[in-house]
Design a protein around this motif. Structure first.
Motif, PDB file in Angstrom:
ATOM      1  N   SER A  37      -4.054   8.311   8.898  1.00 17.48           N
ATOM      2  CA  SER A  37      -4.749   9.258   8.029  1.00 17.48           C
ATOM      3  C   SER A  37      -3.775  10.024   7.129  1.00 17.48           C
ATOM      4  CB  SER A  37      -5.555  10.259   8.869  1.00 17.48           C
ATOM      5  OG  SER A  37      -4.685  11.119   9.599  1.00 17.48           O
ATOM      6  N   PHE A  38      -2.475   9.877   7.393  1.00 16.73           N
ATOM      7  CA  PHE A  38      -1.487  10.599   6.590  1.00 16.73           C
ATOM      8  C   PHE A  38      -1.390   9.993   5.199  1.00 16.73           C
ATOM      9  CE2 PHE A  38      -0.544  13.126  10.013  1.00 16.73           C
ATOM     10  CZ  PHE A  38       0.542  13.951   9.792  1.00 16.73           C
ATOM     11  N   GLY A  39      -1.379  10.857   4.196  1.00 14.18           N
ATOM     12  CA  GLY A  39      -1.335  10.371   2.826  1.00 14.18           C
ATOM     13  C   GLY A  39      -0.594  11.299   1.900  1.00 14.18           C
ATOM     14  N   ARG A  40      -1.002  11.307   0.645  1.00 15.37           N
ATOM     15  CA  ARG A  40      -0.300  12.024  -0.414  1.00 15.37           C
ATOM     16  C   ARG A  40      -0.196  13.526  -0.148  1.00 15.37           C
ATOM     17  NH1 ARG A  40       0.894  11.343  -5.845  1.00 15.37           N
ATOM     18  NH2 ARG A  40       0.829  13.247  -7.108  1.00 15.37           N
ATOM     19  N   ASN A  41      -1.269  14.146   0.304  1.00 15.32           N
ATOM     20  CA  ASN A  41      -1.245  15.598   0.520  1.00 15.32           C
ATOM     21  C   ASN A  41      -0.216  15.986   1.570  1.00 15.32           C
ATOM     22  OD1 ASN A  41      -3.220  16.044  -1.406  1.00 15.32           O
ATOM     23  ND2 ASN A  41      -4.902  15.980   0.090  1.00 15.32           N
ATOM     24  N   GLU A  42      -0.184  15.217   2.661  1.00 13.78           N
ATOM     25  CA  GLU A  42       0.790  15.495   3.716  1.00 13.78           C
ATOM     26  C   GLU A  42       2.217  15.259   3.194  1.00 13.78           C
ATOM     27  OE1 GLU A  42      -3.103  14.889   5.589  1.00 13.78           O
ATOM     28  OE2 GLU A  42      -1.949  13.697   4.123  1.00 13.78           O
ATOM     29  N   TRP A  43       2.370  14.229   2.364  1.00 14.40           N
ATOM     30  CA  TRP A  43       3.692  13.937   1.806  1.00 14.40           C
ATOM     31  C   TRP A  43       4.163  15.084   0.909  1.00 14.40           C
ATOM     32  CZ3 TRP A  43       6.559  13.537  -2.548  1.00 14.40           C
ATOM     33  CH2 TRP A  43       7.723  12.765  -2.505  1.00 14.40           C
ATOM     34  N   LEU A  44       3.283  15.590   0.065  1.00 11.40           N
ATOM     35  CA  LEU A  44       3.647  16.680  -0.840  1.00 11.40           C
ATOM     36  C   LEU A  44       4.037  17.941  -0.075  1.00 11.40           C
ATOM     37  CD1 LEU A  44       0.914  16.229  -3.605  1.00 11.40           C
ATOM     38  CD2 LEU A  44       3.370  15.772  -3.818  1.00 11.40           C
ATOM     39  N   ARG A  45       3.289  18.256   0.985  1.00  8.65           N
ATOM     40  CA  ARG A  45       3.623  19.432   1.793  1.00  8.65           C
ATOM     41  C   ARG A  45       4.990  19.270   2.450  1.00  8.65           C
ATOM     42  NH1 ARG A  45      -2.059  19.584   2.998  1.00  8.65           N
ATOM     43  NH2 ARG A  45      -1.763  18.289   4.845  1.00  8.65           N
ATOM     44  N   ALA A  46       5.254  18.066   2.968  1.00  5.94           N
ATOM     45  CA  ALA A  46       6.541  17.826   3.622  1.00  5.94           C
ATOM     46  C   ALA A  46       7.685  17.877   2.616  1.00  5.94           C
ATOM     47  CB  ALA A  46       6.509  16.470   4.336  1.00  5.94           C
ATOM     48  N   PHE A 344       6.976   9.382   7.621  1.00  8.92           N
ATOM     49  CA  PHE A 344       6.040   8.584   6.840  1.00  8.92           C
ATOM     50  C   PHE A 344       6.503   7.138   6.832  1.00  8.92           C
ATOM     51  CE2 PHE A 344       5.771  12.838   4.994  1.00  8.92           C
ATOM     52  CZ  PHE A 344       4.404  13.028   4.892  1.00  8.92           C
ATOM     53  N   GLN A 345       5.564   6.224   6.901  1.00 10.04           N
ATOM     54  CA  GLN A 345       5.898   4.813   6.768  1.00 10.04           C
ATOM     55  C   GLN A 345       5.073   4.188   5.658  1.00 10.04           C
ATOM     56  OE1 GLN A 345       5.389   2.239  10.226  1.00 10.04           O
ATOM     57  NE2 GLN A 345       6.852   0.755   9.390  1.00 10.04           N
ATOM     58  N   ASP A 360      -1.138   3.993  -8.974  1.00 11.45           N
ATOM     59  CA  ASP A 360      -0.339   5.209  -9.140  1.00 11.45           C
ATOM     60  C   ASP A 360      -0.404   6.117  -7.912  1.00 11.45           C
ATOM     61  OD1 ASP A 360       0.521   4.499 -11.723  1.00 11.45           O
ATOM     62  OD2 ASP A 360      -1.333   5.282 -12.596  1.00 11.45           O
ATOM     63  N   GLU A 361      -0.430   5.494  -6.756  1.00 10.43           N
ATOM     64  CA  GLU A 361      -0.411   6.214  -5.489  1.00 10.43           C
ATOM     65  C   GLU A 361       0.861   5.862  -4.726  1.00 10.43           C
ATOM     66  OE1 GLU A 361      -2.378   8.453  -4.313  1.00 10.43           O
ATOM     67  OE2 GLU A 361      -4.000   8.352  -5.797  1.00 10.43           O
ATOM     68  N   LEU A 362       1.394   6.829  -4.011  1.00 13.48           N
ATOM     69  CA  LEU A 362       2.504   6.526  -3.120  1.00 13.48           C
ATOM     70  C   LEU A 362       2.042   5.494  -2.089  1.00 13.48           C
ATOM     71  CD1 LEU A 362       3.907  10.115  -2.524  1.00 13.48           C
ATOM     72  CD2 LEU A 362       5.068   8.259  -3.735  1.00 13.48           C
ATOM     73  N   PRO A 363       2.859   4.487  -1.784  1.00 15.06           N
ATOM     74  CA  PRO A 363       2.414   3.380  -0.918  1.00 15.06           C
ATOM     75  C   PRO A 363       2.458   3.724   0.565  1.00 15.06           C
ATOM     76  CG  PRO A 363       4.659   2.991  -1.612  1.00 15.06           C
ATOM     77  CD  PRO A 363       4.219   4.256  -2.313  1.00 15.06           C
ATOM     78  N   LEU A 364       1.829   4.843   0.929  1.00 16.73           N
ATOM     79  CA  LEU A 364       1.909   5.336   2.303  1.00 16.73           C
ATOM     80  C   LEU A 364       0.891   4.647   3.201  1.00 16.73           C
ATOM     81  CD1 LEU A 364       2.173   9.129   1.415  1.00 16.73           C
ATOM     82  CD2 LEU A 364       4.054   7.562   1.973  1.00 16.73           C
ATOM     83  N   TRP A 365       1.330   4.286   4.387  1.00 13.48           N
ATOM     84  CA  TRP A 365       0.446   3.653   5.366  1.00 13.48           C
ATOM     85  C   TRP A 365       0.085   4.625   6.491  1.00 13.48           C
ATOM     86  CZ3 TRP A 365       2.625   0.112   9.719  1.00 13.48           C
ATOM     87  CH2 TRP A 365       1.575  -0.321  10.545  1.00 13.48           C
TER      88      TRP A 365
END
Length: 471
Positions: A37-46, A344-345, A360-365
């Protein structure tokens, strides 16, 4: 370990008793705990949290392509002779660099950089130059050769002349996968590199002032014997690499499809495999190498050995490292990042990786944010696996806990390992004995909350994580 023979401390029965399947702890929590469920929002906060910390950076780039398949390989790879497939991949990496770099403080220095794979030198000289130049335009790469910038190479596909170009790009450390010099073993695993090829590269790397040369061997491969591996090790030691890794081959063909091409009847028997390892450790210690731990050896003057001596050795997704204060941002298919107390992976398949970037999305899995308990246990495991000792005060100075109370259950579970002579538990510390260093993963498993939960719930679990055995 001192310079006495390690076989004086060797106990086959004890090793078999504690040779369980378990994580290698290149991270804690380990990858099976990551949440999709981790994605762009979690990446930006980190990323924002990471910038606030202002720590230096470590950059990792995963190049998945290989010309041919090595049957033992458990890496995320794409086997193809079609070099054109690398063209869109380099462009995708450049796009991912741009998408991440815009959120990362440009003033933060890149103390560590690593290209892994796959085979990074699958790329052409022009592609490597293009990728490094793009990285340099987006990040603050060091220009004085003071960073630890490393690349993995397959000796078969790199000439001494090409090393000159790699050095000019800024790489100052090399890791070469030798695996075994025995011709019969090479045929059995479809991995070929001659002693002459490796020697030429080692000599060229030294002439080019590469700061560290690391060679990788694998024990437990088909047709290996203690006698044949001793010959390979003797030939490798004649090259005197700065670092040497002697990895355990884990035969998991259900998990790694290419391993199905290995004839399991040709694998060395468990006792022979133990003999190979015991003799290898003895040989390396007598040759003056320091046993860093977890398959790794280094000359005393190498930075890895110095970092362990200074008690600031670190462990990350590439293994042991000397820059533990860095936040890691990673690029490419399946790569794993560690920053802002979050892992993140990226997507594991190249199609999914391309699809995300195309939108145009970070390729987060998947990923995971570390809880306070995770960070405490992460620090405990890192101290044990890097330094083989754990003063409770070191944890208590970083976290508001009383160690003996917080880890009462874990300390109780370690008493059986203490009785077996693997470690000593004092009032204020845990000290791993020399006989326990080989089984450090088993000791660390006692502090793995998720592993304990997995063991309790395994009867009801639909699928449980698969790990290799310790030895």
């Amino acid at each position: 370990m001192n310079d006495q023979k390690y076989s004086n401390l060797w106990n086959d029965e004890l090793i078999r008793k504690h040779d369980l399947a378990g994580p290698r702890y290149t991270s804690y929590p380990t990858a099976p705990q990551f949440d999709e469920s981790f994605g762009r929002n979690e990446w930006l906060r980190a990323a924002e949290k990471s910038n606030s910390a202002s720590a230096p950076l470590s950059l990792y780039f995963h190049i998945p392509f290989c010309d041919t398949v090595c049957y033992y390989c458990a890496c995320n790879k794409i086997i193809t002779a079609n070099k054109k497939l690398a063209i869109p991949y380099v462009e995708a990496l450049k796009k991912e660099i741009d998408m991440q770099a815009i959120y990362i403080d440009r003033s933060r220095p890149v103390d560590q950089l690593h290209w892994g794979g796959g085979t990074p030198t699958y790329l052409t000289d022009e592609q490597m130059h293009d990728l490094m130049a793009h990285t340099r335009s987006a990040f603050n790469l060091l220009g004085n050769d003071s960073g630890e910038y490393s690349i993995e190479i397959h000796p078969k596909g790199v000439s001494p002349e090409r090393l000159t170009k790699l050095r000019a790009l800024g790489f100052n450390r090399l890791s070469m996968g030798v695996q075994d010099f025995d011709e019969n073993v090479q045929v059995a695993v479809n991995r070929f590199n001659s002693e002459e090829e490796v020697l030429a590269l080692v000599q060229a790397a030294r002439a080019l002032d590469f700061k560290s040369i690391s060679l990788d061997l694998i024990y437990g491969l088909p047709l290996q014997t203690s006698a044949s591996f001793a010959k390979t090790l003797e030939r490798v030691l004649a090259l005197k690499p700065d670092r040497l890794s002697v990895f355990n081959y884990a035969h998991l063909p259900d998990l790694f499809k290419t391993q199905k091409q290995i004839d399991s009847s040709q694998l060395p028997e468990p006792q022979e495999k133990l003999t190979i390892l015991r003799q290898s450790i003895d040989t390396l210690l007598q040759a003056g190498y320091v046993y860093v731990g977890m398959d790794h050896f280094a000359l005393p003057e190498d930075e890895l050995a110095k970092a362990q001596q200074a008690k600031n050795l670190h462990r990350n997704f590439q293994g042991y490292a000397t820059h533990g204060n860095c936040e890691m941002f990673s690029f490419g298919v399946s790569s794993i990042s560690a920053f802002g107390d979050t892992f993140f992976q990226n997507h594991k398949t190249i199609d999914a990786y391309y699809a995300s970037l195309g939108e145009d999305e970070l390729p987060l899995w998947r990923g995971i944010a570390l809880s306070e308990d995770d960070k405490i246990r992460q620090t405990v495991i890192r101290e044990l696996i890097c330094h083989f000792e754990l003063p409770f005060s070191k944890i208590e100075s970083q976290y508001p806990i009383a160690f003996s109370k917080y880890f009462a259950a874990e300390l109780a579970s370690l008493r059986s390992l203490e009785a077996d002579g693997l470690l000593s538990i004092g009032d204020n510390s845990i000290d791993v004995n020399e006989s326990g260093r080989l089984l450090i993963r088993r000791i660390c498993m006692a502090f793995d909350k998720y592993l304990s939960a997995s063991a309790r719930d395994q009867l009801n679990a639909k699928a449980k994580p698969k790990y290799s055995r310790i030895i």
